[in-house]
Design an enzyme around this catalytic site. Structure first.
Site, PDB file in Angstrom:
ATOM      1  N   ARG A 122      -1.584  -7.160  13.521  1.00 29.42           N
ATOM      2  CA  ARG A 122      -1.983  -6.050  12.655  1.00 29.42           C
ATOM      3  C   ARG A 122      -2.718  -6.490  11.806  1.00 29.42           C
ATOM      4  NH1 ARG A 122       3.784  -4.952  11.121  1.00 29.42           N
ATOM      5  NH2 ARG A 122       2.983  -3.548   9.416  1.00 29.42           N
ATOM      6  N   LYS A 147       0.719  -1.390  -0.383  1.00 30.82           N
ATOM      7  CA  LYS A 147      -0.196   0.162  -0.058  1.00 30.82           C
ATOM      8  C   LYS A 147       0.722   1.481   0.383  1.00 30.82           C
ATOM      9  CE  LYS A 147      -1.971   0.078   3.365  1.00 30.82           C
ATOM     10  NZ  LYS A 147      -1.002   1.709   4.961  1.00 30.82           N
ATOM     11  N   ARG A 199      -9.336   3.940   8.792  1.00 30.20           N
ATOM     12  CA  ARG A 199      -9.744   2.208   9.381  1.00 30.20           C
ATOM     13  C   ARG A 199     -10.040   1.522  10.088  1.00 30.20           C
ATOM     14  NH1 ARG A 199      -2.695   2.432   9.099  1.00 30.20           N
ATOM     15  NH2 ARG A 199      -2.514   0.216   9.164  1.00 30.20           N
ATOM     16  N   ARG A 238      10.816  -8.113   4.987  1.00 27.07           N
ATOM     17  CA  ARG A 238      10.454  -6.290   5.144  1.00 27.07           C
ATOM     18  C   ARG A 238      11.008  -6.367   5.926  1.00 27.07           C
ATOM     19  NH1 ARG A 238       5.487  -2.460   5.218  1.00 27.07           N
ATOM     20  NH2 ARG A 238       5.226  -3.441   7.055  1.00 27.07           N
ATOM     21  N   ARG A 275      11.518  -0.859  11.490  1.00 27.30           N
ATOM     22  CA  ARG A 275      10.393  -1.364  11.553  1.00 27.30           C
ATOM     23  C   ARG A 275       9.877  -1.863  12.999  1.00 27.30           C
ATOM     24  NH1 ARG A 275       5.089   0.732   8.326  1.00 27.30           N
ATOM     25  NH2 ARG A 275       3.976  -0.535  10.239  1.00 27.30           N
TER      26      ARG A 275
HETATM   27  P1  AMP Z   1       0.689   1.721   8.540  1.00 32.96           P
HETATM   28  O1  AMP Z   1       2.650   2.623   8.737  1.00 32.96           O
HETATM   29  O2  AMP Z   1       0.029   2.085   7.771  1.00 32.96           O
HETATM   30  O3  AMP Z   1       0.982   0.792   8.461  1.00 32.96           O
HETATM   31  O4  AMP Z   1       0.845   2.026  10.257  1.00 32.96           O
HETATM   32  C1  AMP Z   1       1.675   1.597  11.503  1.00 32.96           C
HETATM   33  C2  AMP Z   1       0.588   1.599  12.823  1.00 32.96           C
HETATM   34  O5  AMP Z   1       0.321   3.030  13.470  1.00 32.96           O
HETATM   35  C3  AMP Z   1      -0.089   0.959  12.265  1.00 32.96           C
HETATM   36  O6  AMP Z   1      -0.481  -0.577  12.944  1.00 32.96           O
HETATM   37  C4  AMP Z   1      -0.532   1.681  13.730  1.00 32.96           C
HETATM   38  O7  AMP Z   1      -0.668   1.764  15.195  1.00 32.96           O
HETATM   39  C5  AMP Z   1      -0.506   3.317  13.728  1.00 32.96           C
HETATM   40  N1  AMP Z   1      -1.267   3.165  12.241  1.00 32.96           N
HETATM   41  C6  AMP Z   1      -2.159   4.245  11.685  1.00 32.96           C
HETATM   42  N2  AMP Z   1      -2.700   5.027  10.831  1.00 32.96           N
HETATM   43  C7  AMP Z   1      -3.401   4.681  11.210  1.00 32.96           C
HETATM   44  C8  AMP Z   1      -4.938   4.472  11.577  1.00 32.96           C
HETATM   45  N3  AMP Z   1      -5.813   5.255  10.847  1.00 32.96           N
HETATM   46  N4  AMP Z   1      -5.766   4.810  12.755  1.00 32.96           N
HETATM   47  C9  AMP Z   1      -5.368   4.139  13.709  1.00 32.96           C
HETATM   48  N5  AMP Z   1      -3.554   3.504  13.815  1.00 32.96           N
HETATM   49  C10 AMP Z   1      -2.891   4.168  12.573  1.00 32.96           C
END
Ligand code: AMP
Length: 186
Positions: free
Chosen positions: A144, A13, A88, A127, A133
């Protein structure tokens, strides 16, 4: 053009959102990147968010919604944006609708990248070797994926009912997938 990108962790994504936002000439807004920047900068928001991120849980809506509200109020978003990783939760969908309605705007399209779940775990573990990360461990990756299935997957039905959803096969080479996404948006 106001676009939302959805897809489970490991669907590619972030990579696709970056490429597509460049092609469309709109800013790429990744809530994950915004949180990570805050974590890196040691801000109060970052300290709060990190606890949830490291456990594979979602950061509370109150924190997340305000961060997005601030970001999309920026002048660079006036002509459109690509949201990556937001909304989300069902509550975030309602909040985003409300934010946009204040300026007479709405979402034009929602792209869901679809993937074969078994391959996603493999991609994420790969990754993990290079991402640095702290949420890329196998246990957190599994959590997740669960949280995505429980809280985020239902959003596709909401956007499908509004006639906004386009599903794009996320498997294959990076440029093949972005060509599919751009074709779906045109
Ligand atoms: P991502 O890089 O999109 O995988 O996001 C990494 C982490 O950030 C997620 O696992 C959540 O802990 C937090 N996060 C990102 N976007 C959101 C969102 N819209 N709502 C809540 N937590 C978020």
């Amino acid at each position: 053009m106001r676009v939302v990108f959805m897809g489970p962790p490991g669907a590619g994504k972030g990579t696709q959102a970056q490429l597509v936002s460049t092609a469309l000439g709109v800013p790429h807004i990744s809530t994950g990147d915004l949180f990570r920047a805050n974590v890196g900068g040691g801000t109060a928001l970052g300290i709060e968010a990190k606890r949830y991120m490291d456990a594979g849980e979602y950061v509370p809506d109150s924190v997340t919604n305000e961060m997005v509200r601030d970001r999309i109020a920026n002048a660079d978003c006036a002509a459109g944006f690509l949201l990556d990783g937001y909304p989300r939760t069902v509550e975030q969908v309602a909040e985003l609708d409300a934010m946009l309605a204040e300026s007479g705007q709405q979402i034009d399209r929602v792209v869901e990248l679809t993937v074969v779940t078994d391959e996603v775990v493999g991609r994420l573990l790969l990754r993990a070797q290079t991402s640095g990360r702290s949420d890329d461990t196998e246990e957190v990756i599994r959590r997740r994926l669960e949280v995505y299935a429980e809280q985020t997957a239902p959003l596709t039905a909401v956007y499908r009912d509004r006639g906004l959803l386009v599903q794009v096969d996320g498997m294959g080479e990076i440029d093949e997938v972005s060509a599919r996404v751009l074709a779906a948006l045109r």
